[in-house]
Design a protein around this motif. Structure first.
Motif, PDB file in Angstrom:
ATOM      1  N   LYS A 170      48.496  49.611  39.981  1.00 20.35           N
ATOM      2  CA  LYS A 170      49.915  49.243  40.006  1.00 20.35           C
ATOM      3  C   LYS A 170      50.094  47.775  40.357  1.00 20.35           C
ATOM      4  O   LYS A 170      50.841  47.044  39.684  1.00 20.35           O
ATOM      5  CB  LYS A 170      50.633  50.113  41.034  1.00 20.35           C
ATOM      6  CG  LYS A 170      52.090  49.767  41.259  1.00 20.35           C
ATOM      7  CD  LYS A 170      52.993  50.589  40.410  1.00 20.35           C
ATOM      8  CE  LYS A 170      54.451  50.439  40.834  1.00 20.35           C
ATOM      9  NZ  LYS A 170      55.362  51.205  39.977  1.00 20.35           N
ATOM     10  N   VAL A 171      49.418  47.308  41.388  1.00 20.37           N
ATOM     11  CA  VAL A 171      49.598  45.927  41.837  1.00 20.37           C
ATOM     12  C   VAL A 171      49.034  44.945  40.817  1.00 20.37           C
ATOM     13  O   VAL A 171      49.624  43.887  40.559  1.00 20.37           O
ATOM     14  CB  VAL A 171      48.958  45.728  43.226  1.00 20.37           C
ATOM     15  CG1 VAL A 171      49.020  44.264  43.642  1.00 20.37           C
ATOM     16  CG2 VAL A 171      49.663  46.595  44.264  1.00 20.37           C
ATOM     17  N   ILE A 172      47.906  45.277  40.199  1.00 18.90           N
ATOM     18  CA  ILE A 172      47.330  44.396  39.179  1.00 18.90           C
ATOM     19  C   ILE A 172      48.287  44.255  38.004  1.00 18.90           C
ATOM     20  O   ILE A 172      48.517  43.152  37.497  1.00 18.90           O
ATOM     21  CB  ILE A 172      45.963  44.939  38.716  1.00 18.90           C
ATOM     22  CG1 ILE A 172      44.916  44.730  39.810  1.00 18.90           C
ATOM     23  CG2 ILE A 172      45.510  44.259  37.424  1.00 18.90           C
ATOM     24  CD1 ILE A 172      43.615  45.468  39.560  1.00 18.90           C
ATOM     25  N   LYS A 173      48.889  45.353  37.582  1.00 19.04           N
ATOM     26  CA  LYS A 173      49.781  45.311  36.426  1.00 19.04           C
ATOM     27  C   LYS A 173      51.102  44.603  36.726  1.00 19.04           C
ATOM     28  O   LYS A 173      51.645  43.908  35.870  1.00 19.04           O
ATOM     29  CB  LYS A 173      50.058  46.738  35.936  1.00 19.04           C
ATOM     30  CG  LYS A 173      48.876  47.401  35.251  1.00 19.04           C
ATOM     31  CD  LYS A 173      49.239  48.796  34.768  1.00 19.04           C
ATOM     32  CE  LYS A 173      48.074  49.434  34.014  1.00 19.04           C
ATOM     33  NZ  LYS A 173      48.411  50.818  33.559  1.00 19.04           N
ATOM     34  N   GLU A 174      51.614  44.778  37.944  1.00 15.41           N
ATOM     35  CA  GLU A 174      52.966  44.311  38.231  1.00 15.41           C
ATOM     36  C   GLU A 174      53.029  43.001  39.003  1.00 15.41           C
ATOM     37  O   GLU A 174      54.069  42.330  38.983  1.00 15.41           O
ATOM     38  CB  GLU A 174      53.732  45.385  39.001  1.00 15.41           C
ATOM     39  CG  GLU A 174      53.936  46.660  38.204  1.00 15.41           C
ATOM     40  CD  GLU A 174      54.927  47.606  38.843  1.00 15.41           C
ATOM     41  OE1 GLU A 174      55.509  47.260  39.896  1.00 15.41           O
ATOM     42  OE2 GLU A 174      55.122  48.711  38.286  1.00 15.41           O
ATOM     43  N   ALA A 175      51.954  42.622  39.683  1.00 17.68           N
ATOM     44  CA  ALA A 175      52.054  41.456  40.567  1.00 17.68           C
ATOM     45  C   ALA A 175      51.003  40.387  40.315  1.00 17.68           C
ATOM     46  O   ALA A 175      51.110  39.291  40.867  1.00 17.68           O
ATOM     47  CB  ALA A 175      51.987  41.914  42.031  1.00 17.68           C
ATOM     48  N   ASP A 176      49.970  40.655  39.534  1.00 21.46           N
ATOM     49  CA  ASP A 176      48.953  39.668  39.162  1.00 21.46           C
ATOM     50  C   ASP A 176      48.330  38.978  40.375  1.00 21.46           C
ATOM     51  O   ASP A 176      48.395  37.753  40.512  1.00 21.46           O
ATOM     52  CB  ASP A 176      49.558  38.616  38.221  1.00 21.46           C
ATOM     53  CG  ASP A 176      48.493  37.754  37.563  1.00 21.46           C
ATOM     54  OD1 ASP A 176      47.343  38.211  37.444  1.00 21.46           O
ATOM     55  OD2 ASP A 176      48.822  36.612  37.176  1.00 21.46           O
ATOM     56  N   PRO A 177      47.705  39.723  41.276  1.00 20.15           N
ATOM     57  CA  PRO A 177      47.038  39.096  42.426  1.00 20.15           C
ATOM     58  C   PRO A 177      45.928  38.167  41.958  1.00 20.15           C
ATOM     59  O   PRO A 177      45.221  38.470  40.990  1.00 20.15           O
ATOM     60  CB  PRO A 177      46.492  40.279  43.217  1.00 20.15           C
ATOM     61  CG  PRO A 177      46.353  41.377  42.207  1.00 20.15           C
ATOM     62  CD  PRO A 177      47.462  41.183  41.229  1.00 20.15           C
TER      63      PRO A 177
END
Length: 756
Positions: free
Chosen positions: A243-250
């Protein structure tokens, strides 16, 4: 600019170019030695000696000569005003004295504050998640970001997206909770807020999602191995990362210490290159955890030498190494200059780090000033945000009507327990637990409220385990004299700097607990106070959950305050006296007995089967318990009454459509309060086994007495799927949904939706 030795108009100094373009230009100008040097850095820049920040230039130079990609800030007890001038000097020296002027990137942990002292000290991660208030948490992260930025930090080793699944794990206080959706929501908010861009388009602070993958170590032990196939990993552990990779691009990711399916994550090419890079499409830098590459030789025994470990980690996809100063293994790669494969991998690794440096503006932005930093740290706005999140992070678990207290009926209070007189903020917080400059303990906050003469403090027993029961009699006497006792019990205190207590610590990184009761003689202390018959309020202080036995449940009220911020003591007093209505909710389920876990609310249906005959009534036969623990995920009491109506939802939704659910929330009590509306679901049938329920939406609403609000929660059908062998699958057919105020059956309305 800070240097005079740059080549004439090199492209990498052109801020109009992308980080990728600038990195590519700089990379082709670098020598082999300069490239290898970027793979590590100096983490302990300043130590803390005799109450002073101390910098050892000789020790620094010895490491920095071969490891010069990043630097850390050093000891937590040092204050920002003492740290910044030293770090600024080192950064300027690096830029001005090296051939290409490649600056350090400043990297540090940051969970509930800056790494060093002098900033705003917020509660721990598990505490703030207990607020279930994403908007307020966004304000918290923005404050932490701005204070880090003012200190010159470019890159943080946060957030932690691990699932707090095993209550024995000492690191649960760094996590957000046991549910993948909740963790992903808080993690996404952290990354998006921390990585916001400044007026020049530079990322303010790069983030690191961690630890890929972790959370279910054998026995709850920190670096222990984990079992499980790809379906378990993708659905139960990796979901927040996805989820975080897809939505926030860390911009970066840290692997865990664990061996997963017998392969240490530091050399696990399948989990890093195939799954993380290939399947999930992660584009950022991938780094080791501290010393994790070295542990493949000393613990896992799967590497034959330091050189072998370095090559295996690099081939697996680890592009940067974190290690205690002077112990880095990637320095051994200096001898691989003629190895084309290794040379190409090092180019990839250096490029990844350079892109972070260009993205965060370390080549372009001026060094921060002490004057500007002091205008930002602990601003009035940040302190008020801290007070608000502290108020909402506290969970009321039991109340027989004793709370809220009325000032007119309280003349004296006995405050009992070592944890009542400290700030228990967790290992990653810059906090000397007993130093008043870091905030007020509950004892001090009560003294401010009632007057010191009306607060009878009794230490009772030590916070760390000991056999000294000599203080219990004084605690009992204080309780009898006051007629009202507030007993504070907990586990774990101090930071990484508190070496004098580390061998006796009971919670925190590396400190797992097989016993989930209160460490030491704290239970005996509580029992002695309860045996007096005096009205007793129990407050728990820790990053962990506890088993509350029958004796403990005699308490008239029970509160979990989790890991403290500097205003947790004040917030507790406000809640005790009704100035604030508690609104926190559990993000982890509290087990009923030692060994009665896993106990997370989202267990698989087959987990809830004890055996044959009458054994099917229970999961554990002695004592007789099921996985359905009463103090479960999403639960928390209030001083008012909320009613959530039966929901309005479509009975049929077309495949690919949205499930939209509306319910009315009414405050039918006499005081204002905040309620968390929670939506859960499960498909009737699935290809692989699906949990009994999963959280899919939540929202926190604030209502005056008598007011109501219609809450609508919409869920795209595509979000109701799960991974099968690495591929996302979404079912049609019948779904069960629940909406309510917790995952408890009695707090939920059930309804069905058919997707066709």
């Amino acid at each position: 600019m800070f240097l005079s030795t740059y080549p004439l108009n090199p492209a990498y100094l052109d801020s109009s170019l992308s980080p990728k373009e600038r990195a590519a230009d700089l990379l082709q100008r670098m020598t082999w030695e300069e490239k290898v040097g970027q793979l590590g850095g100096v983490r302990r820049t300043l130590v803390h000696t005799n109450g002073q920040a101390t910098f050892n230039k000789t020790a620094f130079d010895a490491v920095h000569k071969t490891q010069n990609g990043q630097i850390g800030l050093g000891a937590q007890y040092n204050y920002a005003k003492d740290v910044l001038p030293v770090v600024n000097g080192l950064r300027a020296e690096q830029i001005n004295s090296t051939r290409l002027g490649i600056p350090y990137v400043v990297i540090t942990d940051s969970i509930n504050s800056m790494w060093v002292s002098g900033g705003t000290l917020f509660p721990g991660a598990v505490s703030m998640a207990s607020s279930w208030n994403l908007d307020l948490y966004e304000q918290v992260v923005a404050a932490i970001r701005d204070e880090n930025h003012a200190l010159g930090v470019n890159w943080v080793l946060s957030p932690e997206l691990d699932i707090a699944y095993d209550p024995r794990n000492g690191r649960n206080g760094e996590m957000f909770g046991e549910d993948t959706y909740l963790v992903s929501q808080f993690g996404t908010k952290y990354v998006k807020t921390m990585q916001a861009k400044d007026e020049n388009g530079f990322v303010k602070i790069a983030t690191t999602i961690k630890h890929w993958v972790y959370g279910r170590g054998n026995g709850g032990v920190n670096r222990a191995s984990m079992s499980g196939g790809i379906n378990h990993i993708m659905n139960d552990l990796a979901a927040p990362y996805i989820k975080v990779i897809k939505e926030a691009d860390p911009l970066s990711l840290m692997v865990s210490y664990a061996s997963v399916d017998r392969v240490p994550m530091s050399i696990n090419g399948y989990m890093v290159r195939d799954i993380l890079r290939g399947n999930l499409g992660f584009k950022g830098l991938i780094m080791s955890d501290a010393s994790s590459i070295q542990y493949t030789t000393t613990e896992s025994m799967v590497s034959k030498s330091r050189e072998d470990a370095a090559r295996k980690a690099l081939r697996a996809g680890l592009e940067h190494e974190l290690s205690p100063d002077g112990t880095g293994l990637y320095t051994t790669l200096i001898n691989e200059v003629n190895n084309t494969e290794i040379a190409n991998l090092i180019d990839e690794s250096v490029s990844a780090l350079l892109k972070i440096k260009f993205a965060t503006g370390v080549f372009d932005n001026p060094l921060p000033s002490v004057e500007n930093m002091e205008s930002i740290l602990r601003s009035k706005k940040h302190l008020e945000i801290n007070r608000n999140i502290s108020r909402e992070s506290i969970v009321l678990l039991e109340n027989d009507g004793i709370l809220p207290l009325h000032r007119s009926n309280v003349s004296k209070i006995a405050v009992v327990g070592a944890y009542a007189d400290m700030i228990n903020a967790g290992m990653y917080a810059a906090c000397n637990a007993t130093d008043p400059s870091y905030g007020d303990s509950l004892r001090r906050s009560l003294e401010n409220k009632l007057g010191a003469e009306n607060v009878l403090y009794a230490h009772g027993v030590d916070a760390l385990p000991s056999n000294d029961s000599s203080g219990i009699d004084a605690a009992v006497a204080a309780a009898r004299e006051a007629g009202l006792a507030v007993v504070v019990l907990g586990s774990g205190y101090g930071t990484f700097d508190t070496t004098e207590i580390n061998n006796r610590r009971t919670d925190g990184e590396g400190f797992a607990h097989a016993e989930l009761g209160f460490p030491g003689l704290q239970q005996q202390l509580l029992d002695a106070v309860l045996d007096t018959g005096v009205l007793t309020i129990l407050i728990m202080s820790s990053g962990q959950t506890f088993v509350l036995n029958e004796s403990t449940m005699r308490s008239n009220a029970i509160i979990h305050s989790w890991l403290s911020g500097e205003f947790t003591g004040d917030a507790l007093v406000e809640i005790l006296f009704g100035d604030v209505n508690p609104s926190g909710k559990l993000t982890v389920t509290m087990p009923q007995a030692n060994g009665a876990f896993p106990v997370a609310y989202d267990y698989l249906p087959s987990d809830d089967r004890g055996g044959f005959g009458t054994a099917t009534l229970y999961d554990w036969q002695w004592p007789q318990l099921t996985r359905y623990a009463p103090l479960r995920f999403g639960f928390g009491l209030s001083y008012t009454r909320f009613n959530i109506s039966s929901p309005v939802a479509p009975s049929i939704v077309p495949y690919g459509g949205n499930v939209s659910v509306t319910a009315r929330v009414t405050n039918s009590g006499r005081v204002a309060g905040k309620e968390v509306v929670q939506l859960y679901y499960r498909p009737e049938y699935s290809v692989i086994e699906f949990p009994v329920m999963k959280l899919v939406r939540f929202i926190k609403v604030d209502l005056a007495p008598g007011d109501f609000k219609d809450v609508t929660l919409a869920v795209p059908h595509n979000e109701l799927g799960y991974y099968i062998d690495g591929k996302w699958s979404v079912d049609s057919g019948n779904y069960t949904f629940w909406i309510g105020s917790s995952s408890r059956t009695e707090d939920l309305h059930q309804f069905n939706v058919t997707i066709s």
